[in-house]
Design a protein around this motif. Sequence first.
Motif, short mmCIF file in Angstrom:
data_model
loop_
_atom_site.label_atom_id
_atom_site.label_comp_id
_atom_site.label_asym_id
_atom_site.label_seq_id
_atom_site.Cartn_x
_atom_site.Cartn_y
_atom_site.Cartn_z
N ARG A 37 0.85 -1.21 0.04
CA ARG A 37 -0.19 0.27 -0.07
C ARG A 37 0.85 1.22 -0.15
O ARG A 37 0.70 2.13 -0.92
N LYS A 65 1.54 4.07 -3.02
CA LYS A 65 1.10 5.47 -2.76
C LYS A 65 2.43 6.38 -3.05
O LYS A 65 2.36 7.48 -3.80
N GLU A 121 3.34 9.10 -6.18
CA GLU A 121 3.57 10.41 -5.76
C GLU A 121 4.81 10.82 -6.72
O GLU A 121 4.77 11.96 -7.15
N TYR A 148 4.23 12.99 0.59
CA TYR A 148 4.01 11.63 1.44
C TYR A 148 5.31 10.98 1.48
O TYR A 148 5.74 10.26 2.55
N GLU A 203 0.74 8.00 7.16
CA GLU A 203 -0.36 9.00 6.96
C GLU A 203 -0.59 9.70 8.53
O GLU A 203 -1.22 10.69 8.59
#
Length: 531
Positions: free
Chosen positions: A350, A354, A358, A379, A443
Amino acid sequence: MNVHKLGIRKSNQLTTTSHMEIFSIFPSWLLTTILVLFCIFLYTLKSNSSSMVALKLPPNPPKLPIIGNMHQLLGQPRHLAFWKLSQEYGPIMLLNIGSKSCLIISSSTMAKQVFKDQDHILCSRPISKTTKRLTYNYVDAAFSPHSNHSKKMRKVLVSEFMGPKRARVSNHVLLTEVEIMLRSVSLHPSNSAINLNELFLALVKALICKVAFGSSYREQPLKGPSLEVMLDEVMELMNPFLGDFFPWFGPIFDQISGRNHKLEKLFSNLDAYIQTYIDEHHNHIGQVYDEDKDFLHTLLELSSTENASGDDRLTIGEIKSLIVDIFLGGIDTTFTTTVWAMSEIIRSPRVMQKVQSEIRNCAGRKQKIDETDVSKMTYLKMVVKETLRLHPPAALLLPHESLSHCQVGGYDVLPETMVIINGWAIGRDPSTWGKNAAEFYPERFENLDQVEFRGGNYDMVPFGGGRRTCPAIKTAPATIEFIIANLLYWYDWKIPGGVKNEDLDMVEEGSLLITKKLPLCLIPTKHIWEG
Ligand code: HEM
């Protein structure tokens, strides 16, 4: 009766005579002085003993004679041993190890008191046999006890190695070294695993050494052991000598065990390594343009009478000690963190998906990623931050020491107490980070803008704090981000041998520097852009 009277008289006479004699030998002013001094002594003794009684020392796990709490630390990494004890005795504890008192800090609240409220008192460093030798008897910036001299050396290091003057060169070297790394990945036989530990170590070592020594840097020294061999030996010898904690009998064991000899040999190899570069730089110093001057050139200029005077002039020992500081402070920490970051990313498909999208979106299709692209990758920054939260390479930072008496958490801390901050435990504290504290979840920083490496709350302290904060607090994360961005932009990565991503081995090793026990080996596949 007469005899008795005579006796009394005689004895009186005798007494009077002896007093007279004393007064004639010691003048009255001297006797008065002695009497006053004696009273002061008694008073001090009394007030000391009453203040000893009033001292409130931090909780102290039960200890044994002579070794103190040492037995509670054996057979496990120190950050884990301290963490386990803190679960029972709290976020501030006092341990005795041989002759030394050690304050162990394991929460952000206590860390704040150390780094902020009491920083002026807790900013010194303890002395040890290894650091004393490797820093040319404490003339450096990182390991010397607090003094005007250590402040001066830190200033020189920060302005000449990390300051704006050097930033242009550092960026250029980073770009070049990342290109070399990418080339070596592209030349690797297809479908075979690359050892990323080796790749990152070579990159970071070249980066630090090229900024320090310029173009004269060689991957292998002309003679003697390589720099990485010496750094490994440093890590081993940084574990305390028995003599550091048991001054009565420890030095004998250090001598018999051969540790003293090992340290002398390491010092002489490291010294010879740096001296070779100094000699080469001396030979060319007049022929180098200002813009081509490296860190060592600048330091050598600061050692000459033409460019510096009095206290500002550096000695050769001081120059060498600053080079040692950047070797010990900069290479293993940066390369280890890069390995941890890449391991955490690969372990979580995951996060990989991500961060990779980015990186590719921010940079677009181009030949080279630059700093401006990376600055937009929010990120990726969270990924590196999360890595440093869970895996601060220096889990116990560098030890601090108290200059005088102070209070932390309502407890008394006596002068010359060693202060050990468990950065590993602070970064994983569920009371700060919640139930998922042990999970890699970048996150969590989305709504936590204030949690900077040196935020106001000290919720994570991978770079330490206060006046001894790591001077590379901004540059080191940026370097790691740049390396990761490039690797993930150009390549997709997988674990060899059909191992599931989440099963990647993450076992830690080491005590001063917490590394991944097994090297990270991954198979790269060149990314093909669609369309
Ligand atoms: C991810 C990379 C790095 C980490 C995690 C790191 C971590 C640390 C830590 C925990 C300290 C001790 C702070 C304290 O005592 O409170 C420290 C000090 C220091 N670090 Fe770093 N460091 C890194 C990279 C670097 C680099 C690249 C350099 C230089 C090239 C460097 C140079 C130093 C120096 C000179 C000190 C001593 C500062 C002083 O005592 O005043 N570090 N570092």
